[in-house]
Scaffold this active site. Structure first.
Site, PDB file in Angstrom:
ATOM      1  N   ASP A   1      22.568  12.996  37.934  1.00 44.28           N
ATOM      2  CA  ASP A   1      22.211  13.200  36.532  1.00 44.28           C
ATOM      3  C   ASP A   1      21.676  14.622  36.317  1.00 44.28           C
ATOM      4  OD1 ASP A   1      21.490  12.278  33.779  1.00 44.28           O
ATOM      5  OD2 ASP A   1      19.493  12.747  34.506  1.00 44.28           O
TER       6      ASP A   1
ATOM      7  N   HIS B   1      26.306  20.208  33.989  1.00 46.68           N
ATOM      8  CA  HIS B   1      27.325  19.270  33.481  1.00 46.68           C
ATOM      9  C   HIS B   1      28.671  19.907  33.809  1.00 46.68           C
ATOM     10  CE1 HIS B   1      23.783  18.283  31.021  1.00 46.68           C
ATOM     11  NE2 HIS B   1      24.341  17.124  30.729  1.00 46.68           N
TER      12      HIS B   1
ATOM     13  N   ASP C   1      25.604  22.196  29.726  1.00 43.73           N
ATOM     14  CA  ASP C   1      26.750  22.014  28.818  1.00 43.73           C
ATOM     15  C   ASP C   1      26.977  20.518  28.581  1.00 43.73           C
ATOM     16  OD1 ASP C   1      29.069  22.428  27.378  1.00 43.73           O
ATOM     17  OD2 ASP C   1      30.312  22.785  29.154  1.00 43.73           O
TER      18      ASP C   1
ATOM     19  N   GLU D   1      27.818  16.429  38.293  1.00 47.44           N
ATOM     20  CA  GLU D   1      28.682  15.680  37.375  1.00 47.44           C
ATOM     21  C   GLU D   1      28.395  14.194  37.610  1.00 47.44           C
ATOM     22  OE1 GLU D   1      30.826  16.195  34.738  1.00 47.44           O
ATOM     23  OE2 GLU D   1      30.948  14.024  34.819  1.00 47.44           O
TER      24      GLU D   1
ATOM     25  N   SER E   1      34.015  25.629  33.977  1.00 50.17           N
ATOM     26  CA  SER E   1      32.907  26.503  34.370  1.00 50.17           C
ATOM     27  C   SER E   1      32.747  26.603  35.898  1.00 50.17           C
ATOM     28  CB  SER E   1      31.604  26.058  33.701  1.00 50.17           C
ATOM     29  OG  SER E   1      31.388  24.671  33.826  1.00 50.17           O
TER      30      SER E   1
ATOM     31  N   HIS F   1      32.797  30.202  27.912  1.00 47.63           N
ATOM     32  CA  HIS F   1      33.213  30.784  29.192  1.00 47.63           C
ATOM     33  C   HIS F   1      33.254  32.315  29.143  1.00 47.63           C
ATOM     34  CE1 HIS F   1      35.136  26.645  30.253  1.00 47.63           C
ATOM     35  NE2 HIS F   1      33.844  26.692  30.532  1.00 47.63           N
TER      36      HIS F   1
HETATM   37  C1  LIG Z   1      31.329  19.490  28.117  1.00 45.74           C
HETATM   38  S1  LIG Z   1      31.698  18.727  29.642  1.00 45.74           S
HETATM   39  C2  LIG Z   1      31.448  19.985  30.841  1.00 45.74           C
HETATM   40  C3  LIG Z   1      32.458  21.077  30.877  1.00 45.74           C
HETATM   41  C4  LIG Z   1      32.190  22.134  31.906  1.00 45.74           C
HETATM   42  N1  LIG Z   1      30.814  22.608  31.872  1.00 45.74           N
HETATM   43  C5  LIG Z   1      33.094  23.329  31.690  1.00 45.74           C
HETATM   44  O1  LIG Z   1      32.692  24.259  30.986  1.00 45.74           O
HETATM   45  O2  LIG Z   1      34.199  23.347  32.253  1.00 45.74           O
HETATM   46  C6  LIG Z   1      30.283  17.696  29.928  1.00 45.74           C
HETATM   47  C7  LIG Z   1      30.351  16.948  31.234  1.00 45.74           C
HETATM   48  O3  LIG Z   1      29.065  16.367  31.482  1.00 45.74           O
HETATM   49  C8  LIG Z   1      29.241  15.123  32.123  1.00 45.74           C
HETATM   50  N2  LIG Z   1      27.984  14.399  31.903  1.00 45.74           N
HETATM   51  C9  LIG Z   1      27.584  13.655  30.840  1.00 45.74           C
HETATM   52  N3  LIG Z   1      26.323  13.251  30.988  1.00 45.74           N
HETATM   53  C10 LIG Z   1      25.886  13.743  32.178  1.00 45.74           C
HETATM   54  C11 LIG Z   1      24.641  13.690  32.866  1.00 45.74           C
HETATM   55  N4  LIG Z   1      23.582  13.044  32.368  1.00 45.74           N
HETATM   56  N5  LIG Z   1      24.549  14.330  34.042  1.00 45.74           N
HETATM   57  C12 LIG Z   1      25.612  15.008  34.565  1.00 45.74           C
HETATM   58  N6  LIG Z   1      26.820  15.085  33.964  1.00 45.74           N
HETATM   59  C13 LIG Z   1      26.952  14.480  32.772  1.00 45.74           C
HETATM   60  C14 LIG Z   1      30.463  14.541  31.435  1.00 45.74           C
HETATM   61  O4  LIG Z   1      31.071  13.553  32.226  1.00 45.74           O
HETATM   62  C15 LIG Z   1      31.336  15.792  31.257  1.00 45.74           C
HETATM   63  O5  LIG Z   1      32.211  15.955  32.339  1.00 45.74           O
END
Ligand SMILES: C[S@@+](CC[C@H](N)C(=O)[O-])C[C@H]1O[C@@H](n2cnc3c(N)ncnc32)[C@H](O)[C@@H]1O
Length: 283
Positions: free
Chosen positions: A145, A41, A166, A120, A102, A18
């Protein structure tokens, strides 16, 4: 999909990702033309550090809570933004226990013509994200996705922007998928800035990812890494990295002091603690 970011919110890896994210958005905003930010993500958007998930792991204690208690001058922009969001600046939510993810950090930085899109996929996390930005004309949320969205939402009409990738790194082939996703996104938006977070557990996996990116033919790639310790035990999160394609001007010189401040504030005295910036491909 078992990963829930609420258990890890505000930990050292979030602070690293961040702090660099805030710098990247600021660097893109040096020019007046509007920008588009895609957060592939996104998670829920913000996290209550007093909630059960976060208080069970207490990871924020060795992360954002330490920075808030004694903010290093080099991290003033990042820590100040977290404080401003906690104080209700930007108005979305207000709580001294909030750690902005984020989406909230990026949103707080947007100028009136800038736009944010957040994806998400988790059925339990998406509703919170949607509620957070329900009445926000500058932010679109997608229950979608991430890898598919890199094709569907790029290139943006603004033509300038940042893509934050991410992933949760739950799947054994996540580094391969990340390399493929970066190549696909870059092919659609070659002038975009791409920032991809990755964990450092086993050094071999990280080096394999670097080599895959070097072999991709994509130019102008830099990676920033923060190590808590020498990565000898692959069962631990020993550090993390942020790989940046098309880094904005002065990234290497201005990101290094941020990483060094993170190392000094968050990495204990274990041997191997380090902050590095490495160029993987020339411009
Ligand atoms: C590391 S966290 C994200 C944290 C966020 N970027 C932040 O910095 O606050 C990863 C997220 O990706 C989501 N996720 C996992 N696979 C995914 C996909 N194929 N497409 C979208 N989201 C996905 C998970 O549910 C999770 O909430």
């Amino acid at each position: 999909m078992n990963y829930r970011h609420a258990f890890h919110a505000g930990n050292f890896a979030d602070c690293m990702k961040h702090a660099l994210l805030v710098w990247l958005v600021g660097a893109l905003q040096r020019k007046p033309a509007p920008i588009f930010v895609l957060d592939t993500h996104a998670g829920t958007g913000g996290y209550d550090l007093m909630a059960e998930d976060a208080s069970r792991t207490r990871e924020a204690e060795a992360g954002i809570l330490r920075l808030l208690a004694d903010p290093p001058p080099a991290l003033a922009d990042f820590v100040g933004l977290v404080r401003r969001i906690q104080d209700g600046g930007g108005s979305r939510v207000r709580s001294e226990n909030l750690y902005p993810g984020s989406p909230l950090l990026i949103r707080a930085l947007l100028r009136p013509d800038d736009r944010l899109a957040c994806c998400e996929l988790h059925d339990q996390d998406y509703p919170a994200l949607r509620r957070l930005f329900a009445r926000d004309p500058q932010t679109a949320t997608h229950h979608r996705d991430a890898w598919e969205a890199l094709g569907g939402l790029l290139p943006p009409k603004q033509k300038r922007g940042l893509v934050l990738i991410d992933p949760p790194f739950e799947a054994p082939d996540e580094f391969d998928r990340l390399a493929r996703g970066l190549a696909a996104g870059h092919a659609r938006f070659p002038t975009g800035v791409f920032a991809a977070w990755y964990p450092i557990k086993r050094l071999a996996a990280v080096r394999g990812f670097h080599h895959a990116m070097q072999a991709s033919g994509i130019r102008d790639i830099v990676t920033a890494e923060l190590l808590l310790r020498e990565p000898l035990d692959p069962s631990r999160l020993n550090g993390c990295g942020l790989l940046v394609i098309n880094p904005p001007f002065r990234f290497e010189t201005e990101a290094l002091p941020l990483l060094l401040a993170l190392r000094d504030a968050l990495c204990g005295a274990e041997p191997g603690a380090a902050a590095t910036i490495l160029r993987l491909a020339d411009e």
